[in-house]
Scaffold this motif. Structure first.
Motif, PDB file in Angstrom:
ATOM      1  N   TYR A   9       0.839  -1.199   0.000  1.00 18.96           N
ATOM      2  CA  TYR A   9       0.000   0.000   0.000  1.00 18.96           C
ATOM      3  C   TYR A   9       0.876   1.252   0.000  1.00 18.96           C
ATOM      4  O   TYR A   9       2.014   1.224   0.460  1.00 18.96           O
ATOM      5  CB  TYR A   9      -0.910   0.023   1.237  1.00 18.96           C
ATOM      6  CG  TYR A   9      -1.871  -1.130   1.322  1.00 18.96           C
ATOM      7  CD1 TYR A   9      -3.142  -1.044   0.782  1.00 18.96           C
ATOM      8  CD2 TYR A   9      -1.491  -2.314   1.956  1.00 18.96           C
ATOM      9  CE1 TYR A   9      -4.035  -2.110   0.856  1.00 18.96           C
ATOM     10  CE2 TYR A   9      -2.373  -3.389   2.035  1.00 18.96           C
ATOM     11  CZ  TYR A   9      -3.639  -3.278   1.485  1.00 18.96           C
ATOM     12  OH  TYR A   9      -4.500  -4.333   1.561  1.00 18.96           O
ATOM     13  N   GLN A  28      -4.111   6.977   4.898  1.00 18.68           N
ATOM     14  CA  GLN A  28      -5.195   6.064   4.532  1.00 18.68           C
ATOM     15  C   GLN A  28      -4.707   4.697   4.059  1.00 18.68           C
ATOM     16  O   GLN A  28      -5.474   3.735   4.063  1.00 18.68           O
ATOM     17  CB  GLN A  28      -6.067   6.703   3.447  1.00 18.68           C
ATOM     18  CG  GLN A  28      -6.893   7.869   3.950  1.00 18.68           C
ATOM     19  CD  GLN A  28      -7.817   8.432   2.885  1.00 18.68           C
ATOM     20  OE1 GLN A  28      -7.617   8.206   1.687  1.00 18.68           O
ATOM     21  NE2 GLN A  28      -8.821   9.172   3.305  1.00 18.68           N
ATOM     22  N   ALA A  30      -3.631   3.268   0.824  1.00  9.87           N
ATOM     23  CA  ALA A  30      -4.390   2.788  -0.334  1.00  9.87           C
ATOM     24  C   ALA A  30      -3.476   2.044  -1.301  1.00  9.87           C
ATOM     25  O   ALA A  30      -2.278   2.314  -1.387  1.00  9.87           O
ATOM     26  CB  ALA A  30      -5.042   3.965  -1.050  1.00  9.87           C
ATOM     27  N   TYR A  34      -5.856   2.289  -6.224  1.00 13.30           N
ATOM     28  CA  TYR A  34      -7.017   2.585  -5.391  1.00 13.30           C
ATOM     29  C   TYR A  34      -8.070   1.474  -5.471  1.00 13.30           C
ATOM     30  O   TYR A  34      -9.275   1.716  -5.379  1.00 13.30           O
ATOM     31  CB  TYR A  34      -7.632   3.944  -5.760  1.00 13.30           C
ATOM     32  CG  TYR A  34      -6.807   5.099  -5.238  1.00 13.30           C
ATOM     33  CD1 TYR A  34      -7.008   5.610  -3.961  1.00 13.30           C
ATOM     34  CD2 TYR A  34      -5.801   5.651  -6.012  1.00 13.30           C
ATOM     35  CE1 TYR A  34      -6.236   6.645  -3.469  1.00 13.30           C
ATOM     36  CE2 TYR A  34      -5.009   6.685  -5.546  1.00 13.30           C
ATOM     37  CZ  TYR A  34      -5.234   7.182  -4.277  1.00 13.30           C
ATOM     38  OH  TYR A  34      -4.458   8.200  -3.794  1.00 13.30           O
ATOM     39  N   GLY A  36      -8.225  -0.906  -3.219  1.00 17.13           N
ATOM     40  CA  GLY A  36      -8.434  -1.402  -1.864  1.00 17.13           C
ATOM     41  C   GLY A  36      -7.631  -0.590  -0.874  1.00 17.13           C
ATOM     42  O   GLY A  36      -6.771   0.215  -1.251  1.00 17.13           O
ATOM     43  N   MET A  37      -7.911  -0.786   0.404  1.00 13.85           N
ATOM     44  CA  MET A  37      -7.238  -0.041   1.464  1.00 13.85           C
ATOM     45  C   MET A  37      -6.944  -0.940   2.652  1.00 13.85           C
ATOM     46  O   MET A  37      -7.675  -1.905   2.908  1.00 13.85           O
ATOM     47  CB  MET A  37      -8.096   1.137   1.948  1.00 13.85           C
ATOM     48  CG  MET A  37      -8.156   2.300   0.990  1.00 13.85           C
ATOM     49  SD  MET A  37      -9.110   3.676   1.667  1.00 13.85           S
ATOM     50  CE  MET A  37      -8.689   4.961   0.491  1.00 13.85           C
ATOM     51  N   SER A  40      -6.275   2.486   8.513  1.00 15.06           N
ATOM     52  CA  SER A  40      -5.627   3.794   8.563  1.00 15.06           C
ATOM     53  C   SER A  40      -4.788   3.942   9.833  1.00 15.06           C
ATOM     54  O   SER A  40      -4.849   3.104  10.746  1.00 15.06           O
ATOM     55  CB  SER A  40      -6.672   4.901   8.503  1.00 15.06           C
ATOM     56  OG  SER A  40      -7.390   4.873   7.294  1.00 15.06           O
ATOM     57  N   LYS A  62     -10.892   1.950   8.224  1.00 15.72           N
ATOM     58  CA  LYS A  62     -10.239   2.225   6.948  1.00 15.72           C
ATOM     59  C   LYS A  62     -10.771   3.530   6.365  1.00 15.72           C
ATOM     60  O   LYS A  62     -11.890   3.943   6.644  1.00 15.72           O
ATOM     61  CB  LYS A  62     -10.498   1.088   5.947  1.00 15.72           C
ATOM     62  CG  LYS A  62      -9.902  -0.262   6.352  1.00 15.72           C
ATOM     63  CD  LYS A  62     -10.191  -1.325   5.289  1.00 15.72           C
ATOM     64  CE  LYS A  62      -9.597  -2.674   5.670  1.00 15.72           C
ATOM     65  NZ  LYS A  62      -9.863  -3.705   4.626  1.00 15.72           N
ATOM     66  N   ASN A  63      -9.920   4.159   5.524  1.00 20.87           N
ATOM     67  CA  ASN A  63     -10.305   5.371   4.796  1.00 20.87           C
ATOM     68  C   ASN A  63     -10.749   6.471   5.763  1.00 20.87           C
ATOM     69  O   ASN A  63     -11.857   7.017   5.660  1.00 20.87           O
ATOM     70  CB  ASN A  63     -11.412   5.068   3.782  1.00 20.87           C
ATOM     71  CG  ASN A  63     -11.504   6.110   2.688  1.00 20.87           C
ATOM     72  OD1 ASN A  63     -10.640   6.976   2.560  1.00 20.87           O
ATOM     73  ND2 ASN A  63     -12.552   6.041   1.900  1.00 20.87           N
ATOM     74  N   SER A  82     -14.451   3.624   5.428  1.00 25.33           N
ATOM     75  CA  SER A  82     -14.068   2.363   4.809  1.00 25.33           C
ATOM     76  C   SER A  82     -13.863   2.592   3.311  1.00 25.33           C
ATOM     77  O   SER A  82     -14.127   3.672   2.780  1.00 25.33           O
ATOM     78  CB  SER A  82     -15.090   1.247   5.057  1.00 25.33           C
ATOM     79  OG  SER A  82     -14.571   0.000   4.614  1.00 25.33           O
ATOM     80  N   PHE A  83     -13.376   1.584   2.608  1.00 20.74           N
ATOM     81  CA  PHE A  83     -13.054   1.729   1.188  1.00 20.74           C
ATOM     82  C   PHE A  83     -14.311   1.996   0.368  1.00 20.74           C
ATOM     83  O   PHE A  83     -15.324   1.319   0.526  1.00 20.74           O
ATOM     84  CB  PHE A  83     -12.351   0.475   0.667  1.00 20.74           C
ATOM     85  CG  PHE A  83     -12.109   0.497  -0.809  1.00 20.74           C
ATOM     86  CD1 PHE A  83     -11.207   1.384  -1.354  1.00 20.74           C
ATOM     87  CD2 PHE A  83     -12.802  -0.351  -1.647  1.00 20.74           C
ATOM     88  CE1 PHE A  83     -10.994   1.424  -2.721  1.00 20.74           C
ATOM     89  CE2 PHE A  83     -12.593  -0.325  -3.018  1.00 20.74           C
ATOM     90  CZ  PHE A  83     -11.683   0.572  -3.552  1.00 20.74           C
ATOM     91  N   ASP A  85     -15.961   2.589  -3.568  1.00 18.93           N
ATOM     92  CA  ASP A  85     -15.720   2.403  -4.993  1.00 18.93           C
ATOM     93  C   ASP A  85     -16.088   3.675  -5.763  1.00 18.93           C
ATOM     94  O   ASP A  85     -16.488   4.686  -5.175  1.00 18.93           O
ATOM     95  CB  ASP A  85     -16.469   1.175  -5.537  1.00 18.93           C
ATOM     96  CG  ASP A  85     -17.984   1.341  -5.545  1.00 18.93           C
ATOM     97  OD1 ASP A  85     -18.491   2.478  -5.461  1.00 18.93           O
ATOM     98  OD2 ASP A  85     -18.682   0.316  -5.639  1.00 18.93           O
TER      99      ASP A  85
END
Length: 236
Positions: A9, A28, A30, A34, A36-37, A40, A62-63, A82-83, A85
């Motif tokens: 990442y 974050q 990532a 980008y 997925g993540m 954090s 996440k995120n 969170s991740f 889309d």
């Protein structure tokens, strides 16, 4: 200053918050595409040198967004979506929520965590506003064209209770607007207003603090701008 990485990442620093002689950098983590993540973390950087003094994993989230300080600078609140889309949908809502930290402790210590699923039944946005030491404003994360509507809530950090303050309007096709509620800003002090950008109605929503609760005031209508408001920045 190179930010710490997790294997596979990129650190993706997205926000900084000054706290005394340090800055808190939200990472974050990532993937390069980008796609997925990872979870954090906050990198605590000493301003004078500069160097990463220590790292605070935001385990289970996440995120995440900026670490927001309370009016007295005694507490920090971090919101995580969170991740997401490209359509604004969240695949792992269990990684969405908020983390309350003691800003006077060194290193920072966790006071309480809030699961977005438990609070509102779905993911939230990574932007949050601390109205007072006890009250926070937050928004749901809503996919474009989805069945659900973007919603604005307050959260009592002591009791964990939420209150629905506003629901976004729908688009011209009658579908969910997606992310309708944008940036938020609150002034400190009893009765001072909180403003929230509402893209679905081209207005700024206004709220006033009364005895640890927010009451709806008269909206500020944006005329002639051509585009709806997406943010609000204080100059005081």
């Amino acid at each position: 200053l190179a930010m710490p990485r997790k294997a596979g990442y990129r650190p993706n620093p997205v926000a900084v918050t000054q706290l005394g002689g340090d800055v808190l950098v939200t990472l974050q983590h990532a993937r390069a595409d980008y796609g997925g993540m990872a979870e954090s973390e906050l990198a605590v950087v000493t301003i004078a040198e500069p160097r990463v003094r220590y790292r605070l994993p935001l385990t289970g989230f996440k995120n995440c967004g900026k670490a927001e300080l309370s009016p007295s600078r005694a507490r920090l609140l971090v919101a995580c979506s969170s991740f997401i889309d490209r359509q604004g949908a969240v695949a792992e809502p269990e990684y969405s929520g908020m983390l309350l930290l003691d800003a006077h402790s060194d290193p920072l210590t966790e006071l309480r965590r809030f699961s977005a699923l438990e609070l509102v039944g779905g993911p939230i946005q990574s932007g949050v506003e601390l109205v007072s030491e006890r009250l926070a404003l937050f928004k749901t994360q809503t996919a474009l064209g989805a069945d659900g509507d973007n919603r604005l809530f307050s959260l009592d950090l002591e009791s964990g209770e939420t209150e629905l303050l506003a629901t976004a309007g729908r688009d011209e096709s009658g579908l969910g607007f997606g992310i309708a509620f944008g940036a938020m800003s609150c002034r400190t002090g009893c009765g001072d207003p909180c403003l929230v950008a509402d893209k679905s109605r081209s207005t700024l929503l206004r709220f006033e603090l009364r005895e640890n609760a927010l009451s709806r005031g008269e909206d500020v209508v944006i005329h002639g701008a051509g585009l709806p408001p997406t943010g609000v920045t204080p100059f005081w």
